[in-house]
Structures are given as C-alpha cells and as structure tokens.
Design a protein around this motif. Structure first.
Motif, PDB file in Angstrom:
ATOM      1  N   GLU A  63      36.886  39.896  35.422  1.00  0.00           N
ATOM      2  CA  GLU A  63      35.709  39.511  36.214  1.00  0.00           C
ATOM      3  C   GLU A  63      35.948  39.750  37.704  1.00  0.00           C
ATOM      4  OE1 GLU A  63      32.630  38.827  35.155  1.00  0.00           O
ATOM      5  OE2 GLU A  63      33.510  39.356  33.218  1.00  0.00           O
ATOM      6  N   PHE A  64      37.134  39.438  38.177  1.00  0.00           N
ATOM      7  CA  PHE A  64      37.448  39.679  39.588  1.00  0.00           C
ATOM      8  C   PHE A  64      37.393  41.168  39.900  1.00  0.00           C
ATOM      9  CE2 PHE A  64      40.548  40.786  42.869  1.00  0.00           C
ATOM     10  CZ  PHE A  64      39.993  40.113  43.943  1.00  0.00           C
ATOM     11  N   ILE A  65      38.006  41.974  39.063  1.00  0.00           N
ATOM     12  CA  ILE A  65      38.040  43.419  39.297  1.00  0.00           C
ATOM     13  C   ILE A  65      36.634  44.011  39.277  1.00  0.00           C
ATOM     14  CG2 ILE A  65      38.887  45.617  38.369  1.00  0.00           C
ATOM     15  CD1 ILE A  65      41.310  43.901  37.264  1.00  0.00           C
ATOM     16  N   LYS A  66      35.774  43.520  38.398  1.00  0.00           N
ATOM     17  CA  LYS A  66      34.377  43.985  38.342  1.00  0.00           C
ATOM     18  C   LYS A  66      33.613  43.597  39.606  1.00  0.00           C
ATOM     19  CE  LYS A  66      33.510  43.803  33.365  1.00  0.00           C
ATOM     20  NZ  LYS A  66      32.745  43.072  32.337  1.00  0.00           N
ATOM     21  N   THR A  67      33.937  42.463  40.177  1.00  0.00           N
ATOM     22  CA  THR A  67      33.233  41.936  41.344  1.00  0.00           C
ATOM     23  C   THR A  67      33.538  42.706  42.615  1.00  0.00           C
ATOM     24  OG1 THR A  67      33.310  39.739  40.377  1.00  0.00           O
ATOM     25  CG2 THR A  67      32.848  39.843  42.702  1.00  0.00           C
ATOM     26  N   VAL A  68      34.749  43.209  42.756  1.00  0.00           N
ATOM     27  CA  VAL A  68      35.195  43.818  44.013  1.00  0.00           C
ATOM     28  C   VAL A  68      35.304  45.344  43.891  1.00  0.00           C
ATOM     29  CG1 VAL A  68      36.346  41.740  44.841  1.00  0.00           C
ATOM     30  CG2 VAL A  68      37.611  43.345  43.444  1.00  0.00           C
ATOM     31  N   THR A  69      34.223  45.978  43.510  1.00  0.00           N
ATOM     32  CA  THR A  69      34.253  47.416  43.244  1.00  0.00           C
ATOM     33  C   THR A  69      34.459  48.261  44.493  1.00  0.00           C
ATOM     34  OG1 THR A  69      31.847  47.460  43.354  1.00  0.00           O
ATOM     35  CG2 THR A  69      32.852  47.257  41.169  1.00  0.00           C
ATOM     36  N   ASP A  70      34.157  47.739  45.675  1.00  0.00           N
ATOM     37  CA  ASP A  70      34.357  48.517  46.903  1.00  0.00           C
ATOM     38  C   ASP A  70      35.703  48.218  47.562  1.00  0.00           C
ATOM     39  OD1 ASP A  70      33.642  45.942  47.595  1.00  0.00           O
ATOM     40  OD2 ASP A  70      32.610  46.551  49.416  1.00  0.00           O
ATOM     41  N   THR A  71      36.603  47.598  46.815  1.00  0.00           N
ATOM     42  CA  THR A  71      37.929  47.227  47.316  1.00  0.00           C
ATOM     43  C   THR A  71      38.996  47.778  46.382  1.00  0.00           C
ATOM     44  OG1 THR A  71      37.034  45.195  48.222  1.00  0.00           O
ATOM     45  CG2 THR A  71      39.403  45.261  47.890  1.00  0.00           C
ATOM     46  N   ASN A  72      40.043  48.338  46.957  1.00  0.00           N
ATOM     47  CA  ASN A  72      41.185  48.790  46.160  1.00  0.00           C
ATOM     48  C   ASN A  72      42.034  47.569  45.830  1.00  0.00           C
ATOM     49  OD1 ASN A  72      40.792  51.731  46.262  1.00  0.00           O
ATOM     50  ND2 ASN A  72      41.009  51.376  48.451  1.00  0.00           N
ATOM     51  N   VAL A  73      42.172  47.293  44.564  1.00  0.00           N
ATOM     52  CA  VAL A  73      42.921  46.125  44.110  1.00  0.00           C
ATOM     53  C   VAL A  73      44.276  46.584  43.595  1.00  0.00           C
ATOM     54  CG1 VAL A  73      42.993  44.216  42.472  1.00  0.00           C
ATOM     55  CG2 VAL A  73      40.815  44.896  43.497  1.00  0.00           C
ATOM     56  N   ILE A  74      45.321  45.973  44.105  1.00  0.00           N
ATOM     57  CA  ILE A  74      46.678  46.204  43.609  1.00  0.00           C
ATOM     58  C   ILE A  74      47.101  44.913  42.921  1.00  0.00           C
ATOM     59  CG2 ILE A  74      49.050  46.761  44.194  1.00  0.00           C
ATOM     60  CD1 ILE A  74      47.886  48.121  46.751  1.00  0.00           C
ATOM     61  N   LEU A  75      47.221  44.996  41.626  1.00  0.00           N
ATOM     62  CA  LEU A  75      47.547  43.826  40.823  1.00  0.00           C
ATOM     63  C   LEU A  75      49.007  43.921  40.403  1.00  0.00           C
ATOM     64  CD1 LEU A  75      46.483  41.304  39.337  1.00  0.00           C
ATOM     65  CD2 LEU A  75      45.832  42.805  37.467  1.00  0.00           C
ATOM     66  N   LEU A  76      49.770  42.898  40.756  1.00  0.00           N
ATOM     67  CA  LEU A  76      51.167  42.840  40.332  1.00  0.00           C
ATOM     68  C   LEU A  76      51.227  42.207  38.955  1.00  0.00           C
ATOM     69  CD1 LEU A  76      52.840  41.551  43.619  1.00  0.00           C
ATOM     70  CD2 LEU A  76      52.352  43.888  42.945  1.00  0.00           C
ATOM     71  N   THR A  77      52.090  42.744  38.098  1.00  0.00           N
ATOM     72  CA  THR A  77      52.220  42.139  36.785  1.00  0.00           C
ATOM     73  C   THR A  77      52.703  40.695  36.940  1.00  0.00           C
ATOM     74  OG1 THR A  77      54.450  43.071  36.570  1.00  0.00           O
ATOM     75  CG2 THR A  77      52.634  44.303  35.548  1.00  0.00           C
ATOM     76  N   VAL A  78      52.452  39.899  35.926  1.00  0.00           N
ATOM     77  CA  VAL A  78      52.787  38.478  35.975  1.00  0.00           C
ATOM     78  C   VAL A  78      54.309  38.316  35.986  1.00  0.00           C
ATOM     79  CG1 VAL A  78      52.614  36.275  34.749  1.00  0.00           C
ATOM     80  CG2 VAL A  78      50.650  37.825  34.829  1.00  0.00           C
TER      81      VAL A  78
END
Length: 117
Positions: A63-78
């Motif tokens: 849901e977060f990733i869908k919300t911020v489509t104009d932002t490059n998201v770098i997600l660190l693994t848990v």
C-alpha cells in the motif's frame, strides 16, 4: 547517507524504537510529500515478526509503495532478530518474508530493494 551524497540531496532520518511497520509507513506517507529530491529509504519490519501476521506487514508495504508513485523508494530487507527466545524460527520467518519483498521490485518500477544482513 549525507556523508556519501553530494550537497544536492537533503538527508533526513526518523528513528522510532519499538514501532511497527504500520506506524512507520503512516509517518513516511505524510513526510514523503515534503521531499525535494524524491528518494525515500525505509528499514523496518523486524519488530513485527512474531507479533503481527506477516501478510499484514507485506500488504502495508504494498500500500505504501502504491501511494508514493512519484518517489523512488529504496526498501531495505527486514533485519534479522537475534535477541529473541526462538531465533531459528524467527530467522526462517524473516528469510521467507525477505524473499517475498524481493519479488516486489518486478511489480513496481520506482522500487529498489537492498539486501542487508
């Protein structure tokens, strides 16, 4: 991060000890609009292992990733939790969860994943 980036980037950090993924992502959703350069790095999830259904945590990430489509998201693994009473079970859960996260980058072009250990 500020040490590695040039002056063109604004670097901010938020630390919420003990917070779950949902709380962190809710705050991130509010803060992402204030970014000048649209890169957002997220590291969370280990506090949810054993407390919350992992499918719920996974859906929060989506849901977060869908919300911020104009932002490059770098997600660190848990990150792994070695401080729990049953670390082997926890390590297996985190490993499986991280495998699912790695599949997300195929679905979202603005998402990058960084494996940490």
């Amino acid at each position: 991060m500020k040490h590695y980036l040039n002056d063109q980037f604004q670097v901010s950090g938020y630390i919420k000890p003990g917070a779950g993924t949902k709380i962190i992502l809710e705050q991130a959703t509010k803060d992402v609009d204030n970014l000048l350069d649209k890169y957002f790095i997220i590291c969370c999830g280990s506090n949810d292992i054993g407390r919350v259904k992992l499918s719920t945590v996974f859906n929060d990430f989506i849901e977060f990733i869908k919300t911020v489509t104009d932002t490059n998201v770098i997600l660190l693994t848990v990150p792994y939790r070695l401080d729990l009473k049953r670390p082997n079970i926890t390590l297996d859960k985190i490993t499986n969860f991280n495998r699912k996260l790695l599949k997300l980058k195929k679905l979202f072009p603005h998402l990058s994943l960084m494996e940490i250990n």
